[in-house]
Motif scaffolding. Structure first.
Motif, PDB file in Angstrom:
ATOM      1  N   ASP A 101       0.837  -1.204   0.000  1.00  0.00           N
ATOM      2  CA  ASP A 101       0.000   0.000   0.000  1.00  0.00           C
ATOM      3  C   ASP A 101       0.874   1.257   0.000  1.00  0.00           C
ATOM      4  OD1 ASP A 101      -2.225  -1.631   0.118  1.00  0.00           O
ATOM      5  OD2 ASP A 101      -2.500  -1.389   2.279  1.00  0.00           O
ATOM      6  N   TRP A 102       1.900   1.242   0.855  1.00  0.00           N
ATOM      7  CA  TRP A 102       2.817   2.379   0.914  1.00  0.00           C
ATOM      8  C   TRP A 102       3.493   2.596  -0.431  1.00  0.00           C
ATOM      9  CZ3 TRP A 102       7.909   3.540   0.205  1.00  0.00           C
ATOM     10  CH2 TRP A 102       8.398   4.705   0.818  1.00  0.00           C
ATOM     11  N   LEU A 103       3.919   1.495  -1.057  1.00  0.00           N
ATOM     12  CA  LEU A 103       4.585   1.590  -2.349  1.00  0.00           C
ATOM     13  C   LEU A 103       3.629   2.115  -3.416  1.00  0.00           C
ATOM     14  CD1 LEU A 103       7.209   1.076  -3.873  1.00  0.00           C
ATOM     15  CD2 LEU A 103       6.445  -1.270  -4.279  1.00  0.00           C
ATOM     16  N   LEU A 104       2.354   1.733  -3.332  1.00  0.00           N
ATOM     17  CA  LEU A 104       1.366   2.242  -4.283  1.00  0.00           C
ATOM     18  C   LEU A 104       1.243   3.762  -4.176  1.00  0.00           C
ATOM     19  CD1 LEU A 104      -0.995   1.884  -6.323  1.00  0.00           C
ATOM     20  CD2 LEU A 104      -2.496   1.600  -4.330  1.00  0.00           C
ATOM     21  N   VAL A 105       1.179   4.281  -2.948  1.00  0.00           N
ATOM     22  CA  VAL A 105       1.017   5.720  -2.751  1.00  0.00           C
ATOM     23  C   VAL A 105       2.202   6.484  -3.327  1.00  0.00           C
ATOM     24  CG1 VAL A 105       0.862   7.553  -1.025  1.00  0.00           C
ATOM     25  CG2 VAL A 105      -0.483   5.470  -0.741  1.00  0.00           C
ATOM     26  N   CYS A 106       3.418   6.055  -3.001  1.00  0.00           N
ATOM     27  CA  CYS A 106       4.567   6.827  -3.487  1.00  0.00           C
ATOM     28  C   CYS A 106       4.761   6.630  -4.989  1.00  0.00           C
ATOM     29  CB  CYS A 106       5.835   6.510  -2.704  1.00  0.00           C
ATOM     30  SG  CYS A 106       6.545   4.895  -2.957  1.00  0.00           S
ATOM     31  N   THR A 107       4.341   5.479  -5.540  1.00  0.00           N
ATOM     32  CA  THR A 107       4.400   5.280  -6.983  1.00  0.00           C
ATOM     33  C   THR A 107       3.431   6.217  -7.693  1.00  0.00           C
ATOM     34  OG1 THR A 107       5.027   2.951  -6.712  1.00  0.00           O
ATOM     35  CG2 THR A 107       4.161   3.600  -8.850  1.00  0.00           C
ATOM     36  N   LEU A 108       2.229   6.369  -7.137  1.00  0.00           N
ATOM     37  CA  LEU A 108       1.264   7.307  -7.712  1.00  0.00           C
ATOM     38  C   LEU A 108       1.800   8.737  -7.675  1.00  0.00           C
ATOM     39  CD1 LEU A 108      -2.072   5.926  -6.240  1.00  0.00           C
ATOM     40  CD2 LEU A 108      -1.552   6.166  -8.670  1.00  0.00           C
ATOM     41  N   ARG A 109       2.381   9.120  -6.547  1.00  0.00           N
ATOM     42  CA  ARG A 109       2.925  10.473  -6.444  1.00  0.00           C
ATOM     43  C   ARG A 109       4.026  10.700  -7.482  1.00  0.00           C
ATOM     44  NH1 ARG A 109       3.365  10.780  -0.028  1.00  0.00           N
ATOM     45  NH2 ARG A 109       5.348   9.789  -0.541  1.00  0.00           N
ATOM     46  N   GLN A 110       4.913   9.716  -7.632  1.00  0.00           N
ATOM     47  CA  GLN A 110       5.998   9.866  -8.596  1.00  0.00           C
ATOM     48  C   GLN A 110       5.463   9.918 -10.022  1.00  0.00           C
ATOM     49  OE1 GLN A 110       9.376   7.482  -5.991  1.00  0.00           O
ATOM     50  NE2 GLN A 110       9.320   7.181  -8.179  1.00  0.00           N
ATOM     51  N   TRP A 111       4.388   9.158 -10.298  1.00  0.00           N
ATOM     52  CA  TRP A 111       3.814   9.196 -11.640  1.00  0.00           C
ATOM     53  C   TRP A 111       3.272  10.588 -11.953  1.00  0.00           C
ATOM     54  CZ3 TRP A 111       3.634   7.008 -16.190  1.00  0.00           C
ATOM     55  CH2 TRP A 111       2.618   7.369 -17.073  1.00  0.00           C
ATOM     56  N   PHE A 112       2.530  11.168 -11.017  1.00  0.00           N
ATOM     57  CA  PHE A 112       1.937  12.476 -11.257  1.00  0.00           C
ATOM     58  C   PHE A 112       2.986  13.584 -11.284  1.00  0.00           C
ATOM     59  CE2 PHE A 112      -2.268  10.845  -9.375  1.00  0.00           C
ATOM     60  CZ  PHE A 112      -2.758  10.554 -10.646  1.00  0.00           C
ATOM     61  N   ASP A 113       4.122  13.401 -10.596  1.00  0.00           N
ATOM     62  CA  ASP A 113       5.135  14.449 -10.502  1.00  0.00           C
ATOM     63  C   ASP A 113       6.177  14.385 -11.618  1.00  0.00           C
ATOM     64  OD1 ASP A 113       3.948  15.466  -8.244  1.00  0.00           O
ATOM     65  OD2 ASP A 113       5.274  14.422  -6.843  1.00  0.00           O
ATOM     66  N   ARG A 114       6.156  13.337 -12.420  1.00  0.00           N
ATOM     67  CA  ARG A 114       7.203  13.185 -13.422  1.00  0.00           C
ATOM     68  C   ARG A 114       6.982  14.163 -14.578  1.00  0.00           C
ATOM     69  NH1 ARG A 114       6.671   7.355 -16.136  1.00  0.00           N
ATOM     70  NH2 ARG A 114       8.638   8.116 -16.975  1.00  0.00           N
ATOM     71  N   PRO A 115       8.064  14.576 -15.257  1.00  0.00           N
ATOM     72  CA  PRO A 115       7.922  15.485 -16.397  1.00  0.00           C
ATOM     73  C   PRO A 115       7.062  14.849 -17.489  1.00  0.00           C
ATOM     74  CG  PRO A 115      10.212  15.338 -15.694  1.00  0.00           C
ATOM     75  CD  PRO A 115       9.475  14.265 -14.956  1.00  0.00           C
ATOM     76  N   GLY A 116       6.188  15.633 -18.063  1.00  0.00           N
ATOM     77  CA  GLY A 116       5.340  15.137 -19.141  1.00  0.00           C
ATOM     78  C   GLY A 116       4.096  14.412 -18.685  1.00  0.00           C
ATOM     79  N   ALA A 117       3.933  14.230 -17.363  1.00  0.00           N
ATOM     80  CA  ALA A 117       2.729  13.561 -16.862  1.00  0.00           C
ATOM     81  C   ALA A 117       1.526  14.489 -17.018  1.00  0.00           C
ATOM     82  CB  ALA A 117       2.909  13.157 -15.403  1.00  0.00           C
ATOM     83  N   ALA A 118       0.342  13.900 -16.971  1.00  0.00           N
ATOM     84  CA  ALA A 118      -0.894  14.684 -17.076  1.00  0.00           C
ATOM     85  C   ALA A 118      -1.746  14.424 -15.837  1.00  0.00           C
ATOM     86  CB  ALA A 118      -1.645  14.317 -18.344  1.00  0.00           C
TER      87      ALA A 118
END
Length: 306
Positions: A153-170
């Motif tokens: 669960d913890w890994l899911l949360v930080c993975t989601l944050r990294q996905w949204f924060d990456r360059p080119g993300a929407a």
């Protein structure tokens, strides 16, 4: 509390699966349908995520995590069928996977903001968790499954944050707006207390600016007026509350800021397209989440040409 917290509340892994034996080519892991979201984390080697509904196969390597949006089934395989130059899947692999049921309308707002497959490298705080996860999987201590589920669960949360924060993300507009000095505090206030009689002056006071400045800034960042956002958020909460046993329409109305159940019912039907009673009568998705891995197929396809 902010929208990100609200959307992830209640999203929990249940029975994470560890393909503990080394997978040697040719191999395919089939994932069952009905999981709204699956997190896949290779502990060694690599493979390809291939969705049954088509789309480009996605490579997934050690050091990366993938969030796969359901409920369509998919496979994690050593050979995506893209020819001998696809590369990377010739060696052994091990995979940790957690399936998630997404209970209700509120967290599905987050799901709709994700692509079918989001692959994120462990560049920041997620990386330190991989070794600890692997250690927990090999221990014989009591409660191992619960520990692994919660770590996932913890890994899911930080993975989601990294996905949204990456360059080119929407990322969704509300995610970007959370970092705004004007709109962010008002968003958090609406999510903290949806039952409050919010109006433009009180929201502008939370934001610390004039009504006109706040309204203009909110519209620019989220593409809709503040009270429209608030109504849609309240109706999403109400949709989930209506599924709880013993919750009357009047009680739900009060929880989302309506003193009058008739006014609430009118707003609910306008936003959701059905009355509260009709929504309540709709069948609920199954609360039983199957194991994410439906079957492990080894030697299920001919060896690739070299």
């Amino acid at each position: 509390m902010d929208p990100f917290d609200d959307l992830l509340r209640g999203v929990r892994a249940n029975g994470a699966v560890f393909a503990g034996s080394v997978l040697t080519p040719p191999w395919t892991l089939r994932f069952a349908e009905d999981a709204y979201l699956t997190l896949c984390v290779p502990l060694c080697g690599m493979g390809w995520i291939v969705r049954d509904d088509g789309g480009e196969p996605q490579p997934l390597r050690t050091g990366e995590a993938a969030i796969v949006r359901g409920p369509e089934p998919f496979a994690f395989t050593d050979d995506p069928g893209t020819g001998p130059d696809a590369g990377g899947g010739d060696g052994p692999a091990m995979l940790l996977a957690g399936a998630y049921r997404v209970p209700g309308e509120v967290p599905r707002r987050l799901l709709r903001a994700l692509p079918p497959v989001a692959v994120v490298p462990d560049e920041h705080d997620c990386a330190a968790m991989r070794g600890y996860l692997e250690a927990q999987l090999t221990t014989g201590l009591p409660g191992r499954q619960i520990v692994v589920d919660r770590l996932l669960d913890w890994l899911l949360v930080c993975t989601l944050r990294q996905w949204f924060d990456r360059p080119g993300a929407a990322p969704p507009a509300w995610y970007l707006a959370l970092g705004d000095d004007v709109v962010g505090p008002a968003l958090r206030a609406m999510h903290d207390a949806p039952e409050r009689a919010w109006a433009l002056p009180s929201l502008a006071a939370v934001a610390g600016v004039s009504r006109s400045t706040f309204a203009k800034r909110f519209q620019a960042l989220l593409g809709e007026p503040p009270l429209t956002y608030l109504t849609e958020w309240r109706m999403a909460l109400a949709a989930d509350l209506l599924s709880e046993p013993g919750m009357t329409v009047a009680a739900v109305a009060r929880r989302v800021g309506y003193a009058d159940p008739f006014g609430f019912s009118t707003a609910f039907k306008r936003v959701r397209g059905v009355s509260p009673s009709a929504h309540r009568a709709e069948p609920e998705p199954s609360s039983v989440l199957p194991s994410p891995v439906a079957r492990l197929a080894r030697a299920s396809k001919p060896a690739r040409e070299k």
